[in-house]
Design a protein around this motif. Structure first.
Motif, short mmCIF file in Angstrom:
data_model
loop_
_atom_site.label_atom_id
_atom_site.label_comp_id
_atom_site.label_asym_id
_atom_site.label_seq_id
_atom_site.Cartn_x
_atom_site.Cartn_y
_atom_site.Cartn_z
N GLY A 35 7.52 47.28 55.59
CA GLY A 35 8.23 46.01 55.53
C GLY A 35 7.39 44.83 55.07
O GLY A 35 7.93 43.78 54.75
N HIS A 36 6.06 45.00 55.03
CA HIS A 36 5.21 43.92 54.52
C HIS A 36 5.36 43.81 53.01
O HIS A 36 5.44 44.82 52.31
CB HIS A 36 3.73 44.19 54.85
CG HIS A 36 3.36 43.83 56.23
ND1 HIS A 36 3.01 44.76 57.18
CD2 HIS A 36 3.28 42.62 56.85
CE1 HIS A 36 2.72 44.16 58.31
NE2 HIS A 36 2.89 42.85 58.14
N LYS A 37 5.37 42.59 52.51
CA LYS A 37 5.43 42.37 51.07
C LYS A 37 4.02 42.52 50.52
O LYS A 37 3.09 41.88 51.00
CB LYS A 37 5.98 40.98 50.75
CG LYS A 37 6.24 40.77 49.28
CD LYS A 37 7.24 39.66 49.07
CE LYS A 37 7.42 39.33 47.62
NZ LYS A 37 7.88 40.38 46.77
N ILE A 38 3.87 43.40 49.51
CA ILE A 38 2.56 43.67 48.92
C ILE A 38 2.64 43.59 47.41
O ILE A 38 3.73 43.59 46.82
CB ILE A 38 2.00 45.06 49.34
CG1 ILE A 38 2.91 46.18 48.83
CG2 ILE A 38 1.78 45.14 50.83
CD1 ILE A 38 2.30 47.57 48.96
N SER A 49 5.08 44.32 42.50
CA SER A 49 5.29 43.68 43.80
C SER A 49 6.52 44.27 44.45
O SER A 49 7.52 44.55 43.79
CB SER A 49 5.46 42.18 43.65
OG SER A 49 4.28 41.60 43.14
N GLY A 50 6.44 44.43 45.76
CA GLY A 50 7.57 44.97 46.50
C GLY A 50 7.26 45.03 47.98
O GLY A 50 6.29 44.45 48.46
N SER A 61 3.67 54.01 48.33
CA SER A 61 5.08 53.84 47.99
C SER A 61 5.53 52.45 48.40
O SER A 61 5.19 51.97 49.49
CB SER A 61 5.94 54.88 48.71
OG SER A 61 5.58 56.17 48.30
N LEU A 62 6.29 51.82 47.53
CA LEU A 62 6.85 50.52 47.83
C LEU A 62 8.25 50.41 47.26
O LEU A 62 8.61 51.09 46.29
CB LEU A 62 5.96 49.38 47.33
CG LEU A 62 5.60 49.29 45.87
CD1 LEU A 62 5.34 47.84 45.51
CD2 LEU A 62 4.33 50.07 45.60
N GLN A 63 9.03 49.57 47.91
CA GLN A 63 10.41 49.33 47.50
C GLN A 63 10.41 48.17 46.52
O GLN A 63 10.00 47.07 46.86
CB GLN A 63 11.27 49.01 48.73
CG GLN A 63 12.74 48.88 48.46
CD GLN A 63 13.39 50.22 48.16
OE1 GLN A 63 12.99 51.24 48.69
NE2 GLN A 63 14.36 50.21 47.28
N VAL A 64 10.85 48.44 45.29
CA VAL A 64 10.95 47.40 44.26
C VAL A 64 12.42 47.21 43.93
O VAL A 64 13.28 47.89 44.48
CB VAL A 64 10.12 47.77 43.01
CG1 VAL A 64 8.64 47.81 43.34
CG2 VAL A 64 10.55 49.07 42.41
N GLU A 65 12.73 46.32 43.01
CA GLU A 65 14.12 46.03 42.66
C GLU A 65 14.89 47.27 42.23
O GLU A 65 16.03 47.45 42.58
CB GLU A 65 14.19 44.97 41.56
CG GLU A 65 13.90 43.58 42.04
CD GLU A 65 14.13 42.55 40.95
OE1 GLU A 65 14.80 42.85 39.96
OE2 GLU A 65 13.61 41.44 41.11
N GLY A 66 14.27 48.14 41.44
CA GLY A 66 14.96 49.32 40.93
C GLY A 66 14.99 50.50 41.89
O GLY A 66 15.52 51.55 41.56
N GLY A 67 14.44 50.36 43.07
CA GLY A 67 14.39 51.45 44.04
C GLY A 67 12.96 51.67 44.51
O GLY A 67 12.08 50.84 44.31
N GLU A 68 12.72 52.82 45.13
CA GLU A 68 11.39 53.11 45.64
C GLU A 68 10.49 53.60 44.51
O GLU A 68 10.90 54.40 43.67
CB GLU A 68 11.47 54.17 46.74
CG GLU A 68 10.16 54.37 47.46
CD GLU A 68 10.31 55.25 48.69
OE1 GLU A 68 9.45 56.13 48.87
OE2 GLU A 68 11.28 55.05 49.45
N LEU A 81 -1.90 41.86 50.25
CA LEU A 81 -0.85 41.53 51.19
C LEU A 81 -0.35 40.14 50.84
O LEU A 81 -1.12 39.17 50.84
CB LEU A 81 -1.40 41.57 52.62
CG LEU A 81 -0.44 41.36 53.76
CD1 LEU A 81 0.66 42.41 53.75
CD2 LEU A 81 -1.19 41.41 55.08
N LEU A 82 0.93 40.01 50.51
CA LEU A 82 1.47 38.74 50.03
C LEU A 82 2.01 37.90 51.18
O LEU A 82 3.19 37.63 51.28
CB LEU A 82 2.57 39.00 48.99
CG LEU A 82 2.15 39.72 47.73
CD1 LEU A 82 3.33 39.89 46.78
CD2 LEU A 82 1.03 38.96 47.03
N GLU A 83 1.13 37.47 52.04
CA GLU A 83 1.47 36.55 53.12
C GLU A 83 0.63 35.30 52.96
O GLU A 83 -0.57 35.39 52.73
CB GLU A 83 1.18 37.17 54.48
CG GLU A 83 2.09 38.31 54.84
CD GLU A 83 1.79 38.88 56.22
OE1 GLU A 83 0.80 38.45 56.84
OE2 GLU A 83 2.56 39.73 56.66
#
Length: 159
Positions: A35-38, A49-50, A61-68, A81-83
């Motif tokens: 769930g962290h944005k990376i 980014s996802g 593995s990360l969730q991006v706009e087009g899927g995983e 880590l995008l915090e």
């Protein structure tokens, strides 16, 4: 002279501690919670980014706009880590530095109106320095807010 060296070493300690953190350890990625944005920067400098999903020895593995999307470990250069944890600190530092620079420029650019036909003098060198400090503080605060402060979680060895 001895006090100067002590001060230099004390101020350099955080930098040395940062340099000793092992950012090339792939295992550090397992500490990330789903769930962290990376942001993953690949070896070819492509940025993805996802939202972090999982990590294995083979890849991340990360969730991006087009899927995983899964990116192989050998293709990963950086993982950030995008915090924005330090936005307030960066704003305060930017405002302080900007105010100091603005006051210095204001004080240095002051000139007396003696002997001039038309000149507006708003109250002397101090007032001009104050105006410069206010303007510089606002500009510095804006720069501080926009300054990126993303933590690098992983960096490929030798990169």
């Amino acid at each position: 002279m001895r006090k100067l060296w002590i001060l230099v070493f004390v101020l350099a300690m955080p930098r040395v501690a940062l340099a000793q953190s092992n950012q090339s350890s792939w295992e550090k990625l397992s500490a990330l919670a789903a769930g962290h944005k990376i942001q993953v920067v690949e070896m070819n400098s492509k940025k993805v980014s996802g939202v972090f999903v999982s990590v294995t020895d083979a890849g991340i593995s990360l969730q991006v706009e087009g899927g995983e999307q899964t990116i192989g470990r050998q293709d990963v250069r950086f993982v950030k880590l995008l915090e924005n944890k330090h936005r307030l600190r960066n704003t305060a530092i930017g405002a302080a530095v900007g105010a100091g620079v603005g006051a210095g420029i204001g004080a240095a650019s002051f000139h007396d109106c003696t002997g001039q036909a038309f000149c507006i003098q708003p109250g002397g060198r101090g007032a001009v320095a104050g105006i410069g400090a206010a303007a510089g503080g606002v500009i510095g605060a804006i720069v501080g807010v926009l300054w990126p402060s993303h933590q690098t979680v992983y960096r490929a060895a030798g990169k």
